[in-house]
Design a protein around this motif. Structure first.
Motif: not given
Length: 326
Positions: A197-223
């Motif tokens: 999970v990159g710097a300044h990213s936001r992963v919302g409530d109840g999010v599921r991220i599978g193995r080897d998933g990548i969230v880039g910097e400043s990305a947003r994943l909704g609830a």
């Protein structure tokens, strides 16, 4: 009466064989414990351990062999500090918490009650750990990182400075995860092994991220969104609430920083020349709102392209983007 008094005095002297002022049943003769330290009932300090000036050890605390407790550190009742562990000055450890071998707790760090920090974990200065938290072996937390109550972080995970993990609900972080500085992982989230999970990213409530998933910097994943194994959200990408991103779907997202400028006569626009007419809030922003654009990295006005559609958005204090009608 005189015989009883002499017998009691003789027993007290015999209990302090090295003359350091501490009963050998409380402080091992080879430990270094100044008399300014406060030690509760039934506590014990092992051989070659060092306790700093004015530290406090609660009732039933155990400090293991060659462990170090820094000056003014406070250990609650029943805390266990295993061998070779270091607690820096002014740290606070809540009652019932267990620190494994070779753990390093930074200055002014706070760990809540009934938590467990396992082998060789590293907590930098001013970290804040809640109650009933489990930090796996070889985990590293950057300066000022926060971990909420009942959160579980598995082994070999790295959390950047000032990142926040969990909230009112616990999060579960798998092994070998990398979380960047200032990132936020909300409660009920589940991150599998080797997620980034990159710097300044936001992963919302109840999010599921599978193995080897990548969230880039400043990305947003909704609830309650889901990122399947091995899938990447690009920097500044936005996955909406309840969205699913898999190997068979794409999320085309670009994020071009821009500055809202006053073109006179009440007309505002973007620094890239585009008008800002699509966002009512940006036509006449208040002074307070305008100042908020100067917050942490990631704050500001953006033009987002999501699946080919361009929308104007604002990120205030690097939280979730807002647009007209959303």
């Amino acid at each position: 009466m005189m015989f009883t008094l002499l017998l009691a005095l003789g027993s007290a002297l015999a209990a302090d064989t090295d003359g350091d002022g501490w009963d050998d049943d409380t402080v091992h003769p080879d430990a270094n414990v100044p008399t300014s330290v406060v030690i509760g009932a039934d506590a014990y300090v092992g051989a070659y351990a060092t306790i700093g000036e004015h530290a406090v050890l609660g009732d039933g605390c155990v400090v293991g062999v060659r462990a170090t407790v820094g000056p003014r550190a406070v250990l609650g009742d029943g805390v266990v500090v295993s061998r070779n562990t270091i607690i820096q000055h002014d740290a606070r450890i809540g009652e019932g918490t267990v620190l494994g071998r070779s753990v390093d707790i930074g200055a002014f760090a706070v760990i809540g009650s009934n938590s467990a920090v396992q082998y060789a974990a590293r907590l930098a200065a001013a970290t804040l750990i809640g109650d009933f938290v489990v930090l796996g072996s070889l985990t590293e937390l950057g300066e000022g990182a926060t971990v909420a109550d009942r959160t579980i972080i598995a082994r070999s995970t790295q959390v950047g400075a000032h990142a926040r993990i969990g909230d009112a609900s616990a999060a579960v972080i798998g092994p070998e995860v990398r979380i960047g500085a200032h990132a936020v992982i909300a409660g009920r989230s589940r991150l599998r092994k080797q997620v980034t999970v990159g710097a300044h990213s936001r992963v919302g409530d109840g999010v599921r991220i599978g193995r080897d998933g990548i969230v880039g910097e400043s990305a947003r994943l909704g609830a309650d969104s889901r990122l399947e194994s091995g899938v990447t959200v690009e920097p500044c990408g936005v996955l909406p609430q309840d969205g699913v991103l898999s190997r068979t779907t794409t999320l085309e997202a670009t994020c071009t920083p821009a500055t809202l400028i006053d073109r006179g006569a009440g007309v505002h626009g973007w620094s890239d020349g585009h008008p800002a007419a699509s966002c009512e809030a940006y036509r006449r922003p208040s002074d307070t709102l305008a100042r908020s654009y100067g917050g942490y990295a990631g704050s500001g006005v953006y033009r987002l392209t999501l699946d080919g559609e361009t929308v104007d958005a604002v990120l205030i204090d690097y939280w979730a983007p807002t647009t007209d009608g959303i």
